[in-house]
Write a protein that holds these residues in place. Structure first.
Motif, PDB file in Angstrom:
ATOM      1  N   ILE A  33       0.831  10.898  16.547  1.00  0.00           N
ATOM      2  CA  ILE A  33       1.156  10.874  15.005  1.00  0.00           C
ATOM      3  C   ILE A  33      -0.321  10.226  14.459  1.00  0.00           C
ATOM      4  O   ILE A  33      -0.636  11.120  13.311  1.00  0.00           O
ATOM      5  N   VAL A  34      -0.735   9.604  15.006  1.00  0.00           N
ATOM      6  CA  VAL A  34      -2.208   9.210  14.547  1.00  0.00           C
ATOM      7  C   VAL A  34      -3.144  10.389  14.683  1.00  0.00           C
ATOM      8  O   VAL A  34      -3.956  10.652  13.748  1.00  0.00           O
ATOM      9  N   GLU A  35      -3.215  11.130  15.952  1.00  0.00           N
ATOM     10  CA  GLU A  35      -3.829  12.289  15.925  1.00  0.00           C
ATOM     11  C   GLU A  35      -3.428  13.296  14.917  1.00  0.00           C
ATOM     12  O   GLU A  35      -4.538  14.104  14.418  1.00  0.00           O
ATOM     13  N   ARG A  36      -2.237  13.489  14.670  1.00  0.00           N
ATOM     14  CA  ARG A  36      -2.032  14.628  13.826  1.00  0.00           C
ATOM     15  C   ARG A  36      -2.453  14.405  12.297  1.00  0.00           C
ATOM     16  O   ARG A  36      -2.840  15.104  11.371  1.00  0.00           O
ATOM     17  N   ARG A  37      -2.193  12.887  11.853  1.00  0.00           N
ATOM     18  CA  ARG A  37      -2.954  12.382  10.416  1.00  0.00           C
ATOM     19  C   ARG A  37      -4.478  12.753  10.654  1.00  0.00           C
ATOM     20  O   ARG A  37      -5.028  13.057   9.319  1.00  0.00           O
ATOM     21  N   VAL A  38      -5.172  12.366  11.485  1.00  0.00           N
ATOM     22  CA  VAL A  38      -6.565  12.461  11.659  1.00  0.00           C
ATOM     23  C   VAL A  38      -6.907  14.038  11.440  1.00  0.00           C
ATOM     24  O   VAL A  38      -7.681  14.357  10.614  1.00  0.00           O
ATOM     25  N   ALA A  39      -6.040  14.912  12.235  1.00  0.00           N
ATOM     26  CA  ALA A  39      -6.538  16.258  12.163  1.00  0.00           C
ATOM     27  C   ALA A  39      -6.299  16.801  10.558  1.00  0.00           C
ATOM     28  O   ALA A  39      -6.872  17.800  10.190  1.00  0.00           O
ATOM     29  N   ARG A  40      -5.559  16.236   9.884  1.00  0.00           N
ATOM     30  CA  ARG A  40      -5.204  16.732   8.565  1.00  0.00           C
ATOM     31  C   ARG A  40      -6.091  16.094   7.536  1.00  0.00           C
ATOM     32  O   ARG A  40      -5.907  16.240   6.496  1.00  0.00           O
ATOM     33  N   GLY A  41      -7.299  15.597   7.986  1.00  0.00           N
ATOM     34  CA  GLY A  41      -8.364  15.039   7.201  1.00  0.00           C
ATOM     35  C   GLY A  41      -8.379  13.611   6.594  1.00  0.00           C
ATOM     36  O   GLY A  41      -8.926  13.220   5.707  1.00  0.00           O
TER      37      GLY A  41
ATOM     38  N   GLY B 252      -8.458  10.653   8.299  1.00  0.00           N
ATOM     39  CA  GLY B 252      -9.248   9.843   9.457  1.00  0.00           C
ATOM     40  C   GLY B 252      -9.751   8.485   8.562  1.00  0.00           C
ATOM     41  O   GLY B 252      -9.781   7.206   9.461  1.00  0.00           O
ATOM     42  N   ALA B 253     -10.170   8.376   7.430  1.00  0.00           N
ATOM     43  CA  ALA B 253     -10.786   7.225   7.048  1.00  0.00           C
ATOM     44  C   ALA B 253      -9.759   6.270   6.498  1.00  0.00           C
ATOM     45  O   ALA B 253     -10.094   4.984   5.919  1.00  0.00           O
ATOM     46  N   GLU B 254      -8.402   6.871   6.486  1.00  0.00           N
ATOM     47  CA  GLU B 254      -7.505   6.058   5.730  1.00  0.00           C
ATOM     48  C   GLU B 254      -7.025   4.958   6.845  1.00  0.00           C
ATOM     49  O   GLU B 254      -7.223   5.088   8.030  1.00  0.00           O
ATOM     50  N   GLY B 255      -6.007   3.880   6.290  1.00  0.00           N
ATOM     51  CA  GLY B 255      -5.566   2.867   7.170  1.00  0.00           C
ATOM     52  C   GLY B 255      -4.151   3.404   7.716  1.00  0.00           C
ATOM     53  O   GLY B 255      -3.437   4.309   7.428  1.00  0.00           O
ATOM     54  N   LEU B 256      -3.736   2.553   8.635  1.00  0.00           N
ATOM     55  CA  LEU B 256      -2.366   2.872   9.477  1.00  0.00           C
ATOM     56  C   LEU B 256      -1.369   2.930   8.398  1.00  0.00           C
ATOM     57  O   LEU B 256      -0.456   3.749   8.834  1.00  0.00           O
ATOM     58  N   PRO B 257      -0.941   2.407   7.247  1.00  0.00           N
ATOM     59  CA  PRO B 257       0.044   2.610   6.421  1.00  0.00           C
ATOM     60  C   PRO B 257       0.318   3.832   6.158  1.00  0.00           C
ATOM     61  O   PRO B 257       1.242   4.495   5.829  1.00  0.00           O
ATOM     62  N   GLY B 258      -0.774   4.898   5.877  1.00  0.00           N
ATOM     63  CA  GLY B 258      -0.768   6.249   5.448  1.00  0.00           C
ATOM     64  C   GLY B 258      -0.054   7.172   6.623  1.00  0.00           C
ATOM     65  O   GLY B 258       0.638   8.177   6.012  1.00  0.00           O
TER      66      GLY B 258
ATOM     67  N   ASP C 155       0.730  -1.169   0.053  1.00  0.00           N
ATOM     68  CA  ASP C 155       0.039  -0.096  -0.119  1.00  0.00           C
ATOM     69  C   ASP C 155       0.826   1.240   0.044  1.00  0.00           C
ATOM     70  O   ASP C 155       0.539   2.149  -0.690  1.00  0.00           O
ATOM     71  N   MET C 156       2.118   1.162   0.894  1.00  0.00           N
ATOM     72  CA  MET C 156       2.962   2.494   0.968  1.00  0.00           C
ATOM     73  C   MET C 156       3.468   2.632  -0.619  1.00  0.00           C
ATOM     74  O   MET C 156       3.620   3.625  -0.797  1.00  0.00           O
TER      75      MET C 156
END
Ligand code: NDP
Length: 284
Positions: free
Chosen positions: A262-270, A272-278, A219-220
């Motif tokens: 890092i999860v919070e940061r990624r979700v805050a950037r919009g 949230g619907a993606e998986g962990l590899p993102g 995926d990456m």
């Protein structure tokens, strides 16, 4: 075929390397800054060199295994490297390996770098792996000689590759150890048996989780982070609960906090619907 090999640096690892080469029937010339460390090897049949330069002169292949690259260069400085192969098994960084490769080449020598994925007692036993990088023909010339040390894996011509992959493997290891430490602390804080938990539950769980990672890596590579399994918003809530639970149980979640952030940061950037590899995008 019996080869003469010079080993410079007889700490725990250098000694294990020299002993294994001797046991495989090679002639081994040894040198260490403090010469007493050569005594046991000399008793087993190694030849003691008075200087590093003398050891290099005695053998077509010189293995260097000292504390760091600065020490490796200091040890090789003054030796005539023309027509010799230097294999540096000292732990270091890709940039150091590339610079040392150029430095050795500039003195007329061939250069291989290596990353030892083993502790000293594993050398010469199944399970030990050594990563190599540098010119393929140079590696091919010495592969049979080096085989008794550990399973050899040549990664490519660029000498920086062995330390790069070595560091990447250590990174995976430290992440796994961080998770183990936090999980063990959580179990121990309730007075539950940590060994039983680790053996019967944690290790099988980690194996199952790790087996999904080649697919994550795919995926990456594609940059496709869609998931139908476990999205980042779900993980954000899960990690939030985890950290609160740690606090309630009186255990410090310190090693988990960077993951939560890092999860919070990624979700805050919009995302949230993606998986962990993102999450790899947040590390670039
Ligand atoms: P040790 O501490 O046992 O030995 C260090 C060696 O480096 C000794 O031979 C020491 O000489 C020499 N040394 C240090 N500084 C200098 C210097 N300035 N000039 C000359 N020689 C110097 O370490 P290890 O043998 O365990 O490790 C050696 C390398 O192997 C390191 O890069 C390490 O990261 C790597 N490695 C080690 C593993 C392990 O489990 N031990 C696993 C994988 C890689 P002296 O005896 O005179 O002090």
């Amino acid at each position: 075929m019996s080869e003469n090999i010079a080993v410079l640096g007889l700490g725990l690892m250098g000694t294990a390397l020299a002993e294994t080469l001797l046991a495989a029937g090679h002639r081994v010339t040894v040198w260490n800054r403090s010469s007493a460390k050569a005594d046991a090897l000399v008793a087993k049949g190694a030849t003691r060199a008075a200087t590093a330069a003398e050891a290099v002169a005695a053998a077509p292949l010189t293995i260097v295994c000292v504390l760091d690259y600065e020490a490796a260069r200091a040890v090789l400085d003054g030796a005539d490297l023309a027509g010799r192969t230097v294999l540096n098994l000292t732990n270091g960084r890709p940039a150091e390996a590339r610079a040392t490769g150029e430095w050795v080449n500039g003195r007329g020598g061939d250069y291989l770098d290596g990353g030892i994925m083993a502790v000293p007692y594993m050398i010469g036993r199944p399970g030990a792996l050594i990563l190599y990088s540098g010119p393929r023909d140079v590696f091919d010339r010495h592969e049979a000689t080096l085989k008794p040390l550990a399973e050899p894996r040549h990664l490519g011509e660029d000498p920086g590759l062995a330390p790069l992959y070595d560091l990447a493997l250590l990174t995976g290891m430290y992440g796994q150890i961080a998770g183990f430490l936090e999980a063990a602390a959580l179990i121990a804080a309730e007075g539950r048996p940590v060994r039983e938990f680790t053996e019967t539950l944690l290790v099988p769980w980690l194996h199952a989780m790790a087996s999904a990672q080649p697919r994550w890596a795919e995926d990456m590579e594609r940059g496709d982070y869609a998931t139908e399994v476990s999205n980042l918003e779900v993980n954000r809530v899960g990690l939030g609960n985890l950290v609160i639970a740690f606090e309630e149980q009186g255990v410090k979640p310190d090693l988990l906090l960077p993951m939560k952030e890092i999860v919070e940061r990624r979700v805050a950037r919009g995302h949230g619907a993606e998986g962990l590899p993102g999450l790899i995008e947040e590390l670039r």
